[in-house]
Design an enzyme around this catalytic site. Structure first.
Site, PDB file in Angstrom:
ATOM      1  N   ALA A  49      64.901  16.071 -56.464  1.00 45.91           N
ATOM      2  CA  ALA A  49      64.695  14.767 -55.826  1.00 45.91           C
ATOM      3  C   ALA A  49      65.738  13.702 -56.221  1.00 45.91           C
ATOM      4  O   ALA A  49      66.369  13.097 -55.344  1.00 45.91           O
ATOM      5  CB  ALA A  49      63.276  14.291 -56.113  1.00 45.91           C
ATOM      6  N   ASP A 240      58.649  15.678 -56.560  1.00 50.10           N
ATOM      7  CA  ASP A 240      59.467  15.250 -55.420  1.00 50.10           C
ATOM      8  C   ASP A 240      58.947  13.965 -54.803  1.00 50.10           C
ATOM      9  O   ASP A 240      59.695  13.208 -54.196  1.00 50.10           O
ATOM     10  CB  ASP A 240      59.516  16.348 -54.361  1.00 50.10           C
ATOM     11  CG  ASP A 240      60.490  17.415 -54.805  1.00 50.10           C
ATOM     12  OD1 ASP A 240      60.100  18.259 -55.632  1.00 50.10           O
ATOM     13  OD2 ASP A 240      61.659  17.353 -54.374  1.00 50.10           O
TER      14      ASP A 240
HETATM   15  O1  MRU Z   1      63.591  22.474 -53.217  1.00 52.81           O
HETATM   16  P1  MRU Z   1      64.149  21.841 -54.447  1.00 52.81           P
HETATM   17  O2  MRU Z   1      64.916  22.781 -55.307  1.00 52.81           O
HETATM   18  O3  MRU Z   1      64.931  20.576 -54.125  1.00 52.81           O
HETATM   19  O4  MRU Z   1      62.863  21.383 -55.263  1.00 52.81           O
HETATM   20  C1  MRU Z   1      63.063  20.700 -56.467  1.00 52.81           C
HETATM   21  C2  MRU Z   1      61.807  20.412 -57.212  1.00 52.81           C
HETATM   22  O5  MRU Z   1      60.732  20.728 -56.791  1.00 52.81           O
HETATM   23  C3  MRU Z   1      61.967  19.643 -58.493  1.00 52.81           C
HETATM   24  O6  MRU Z   1      60.972  19.995 -59.409  1.00 52.81           O
HETATM   25  C4  MRU Z   1      61.841  18.134 -58.202  1.00 52.81           C
HETATM   26  O7  MRU Z   1      62.701  17.747 -57.166  1.00 52.81           O
HETATM   27  C5  MRU Z   1      62.112  17.314 -59.397  1.00 52.81           C
HETATM   28  S1  MRU Z   1      63.831  17.354 -59.823  1.00 52.81           S
HETATM   29  C6  MRU Z   1      64.062  16.364 -61.173  1.00 52.81           C
END
Ligand code: MRU
Length: 351
Positions: A49, A240
């Site tokens: 995120a 997210d």
């Molecule tokens: O699909 P992604 O790899 O973007 O998903 C990322 C996540 O679910 C992370 O845990 C979240 O974005 C937190 S990142 C600090």
């Protein structure tokens, strides 16, 4: 300090570490247009995120500047068009929309009569500020969270919420690595592989190795056994999007961890900056959940693992109910339930 840079401004372009190639190849991409940035976000070349938010802010600047607008009105019009376009890249991580709104707000607040060059410079400066701001937020989250894990010997995490997912040291993984560095020994991280795209196996295991932190990789289905055997004292994941009541969306497979953690009496923590909190959304039921292509489930490393034509359901995120979360670790401190009040207070404190 990490030995790699997830995202970097390089004078006229953005340099991104292509996360789809890790751990096999450390390859950097040069992003010059909003279309390239959209594709990089959509394909998870840049992901997590906070990193998505930083990437979107730079993408908005690149796309706006490329149109060579000559007046403030033209900069605002181009900026709005590029922001709307980038906002279609992924739906769940609120940092994407938060960063684009911040950039749009900067253009809207400029006094009439500001020249186009000055407006573009302000837009660029805002992207840089969002980037640097994320570095500071991650440092503060790591500091606050490491205190919570003072006595932990084993910690479980899911997906990748490390330096690869942010502009700084990461959120959940930043906390975990900071705790490991304080402890020196007797500390181990269990990393879920994180089906379907294996961010845990490909990215978290890679980061933990770089950081020299002891870890064991497990399949997602092994997490319950790890908890049942008493191998972990805490679960820490990123988020997210966090609704105003604390319900937290994170990579698919996070909710089962929170349910198991409650069953086995293991505290479940979310670590995230306040830029991941969507105060406009009352509960997790309103969080838009991305659904991804069937091939991400039917194929592994490009090879089919299911009969051709198999129907697929592929939500990329799930929502952990606030009642399963022991605390949310933010840059403004560790927030305990009730989260609605705690998050509001943290927002006021952070200004
Ligand atoms: O699909 P992604 O790899 O973007 O998903 C990322 C996540 O679910 C992370 O845990 C979240 O974005 C937190 S990142 C600090």
């Amino acid at each position: 300090m990490t030995s790699f840079k997830t995202i970097e401004w390089k004078g006229r372009a953005v340099r991104l570490l292509d996360q789809t190639l890790l751990p096999g190849r450390v390859h950097y991409l040069t992003i010059r247009t909003e279309q390239e940035m959209w594709e990089a976000i959509r394909s998870l070349r840049v992901r997590g995120a906070p990193a998505i938010g930083v990437a979107a802010a730079y993408g908005m600047y690149l796309g706006t500047a490329r149109q060579r607008p000559r007046t403030l009105a033209a900069v605002r019009a181009a900026g709005a068009e590029v922001a709307d376009y980038l906002a279609t890249s992924r739906p769940t991580a609120v940092n994407l929309f938060w960063a684009l709104d911040r950039c749009r707000g900067v253009l809207d607040a400029l006094p009439e009569g500001t020249g186009a060059a000055e407006a573009l410079a302000r837009l660029h400066a805002e992207a840089v500020e969002i980037h640097e701001d994320d570095v500071r937020r991650c440092d503060a989250i790591a500091r606050h969270g490491a205190g919570l894990l003072r006595r932990a010997r084993g910690v479980l995490t899911h997906c990748n919420a490390g330096a690869l997912a942010t502009a700084g040291v990461g959120t959940a993984l930043g906390v975990i690595i900071a705790a490991a560095q304080r402890r020196k020994e007797g500390f181990i991280v269990y990393a879920d592989e994180t089906r379907p795209l294996l961010q845990g196996a490909r990215l978290t295991a890679w980061e933990l190795r770089q950081a020299g932190v002891a870890h064991r990789l497990i399949t997602d289905s092994m997490a319950a056994t790890v908890m049942q055997r008493g191998l972990v004292d805490a679960v820490v994941t990123g988020a997210d999007r966090i609704a105003a009541n604390g319900d937290s969306a994170n990579k698919i497979g996070t909710m089962p961890l929170a349910i198991c953690a409650r069953h086995f009496g293991v505290p479940f923590y979310i670590a995230a900056p306040l830029s991941t909190v969507d105060f406009a959304i009352r509960s997790g039921a309103d969080i838009p959940i991305e659904e991804r292509a069937a091939e991400e489930v039917t194929h592994l490393g490009g090879q089919p693992i299911a009969p051709k034509g198999t129907e697929v359901f592929s939500p990329a995120f799930d929502v952990v109910p606030a009642k399963l979360i022991a605390a949310i670790i933010t840059e403004a401190g560790v927030i305990r339930p009730p989260f609605r009040q705690g998050l509001q207070r943290a927002r006021r404190r952070a200004g």
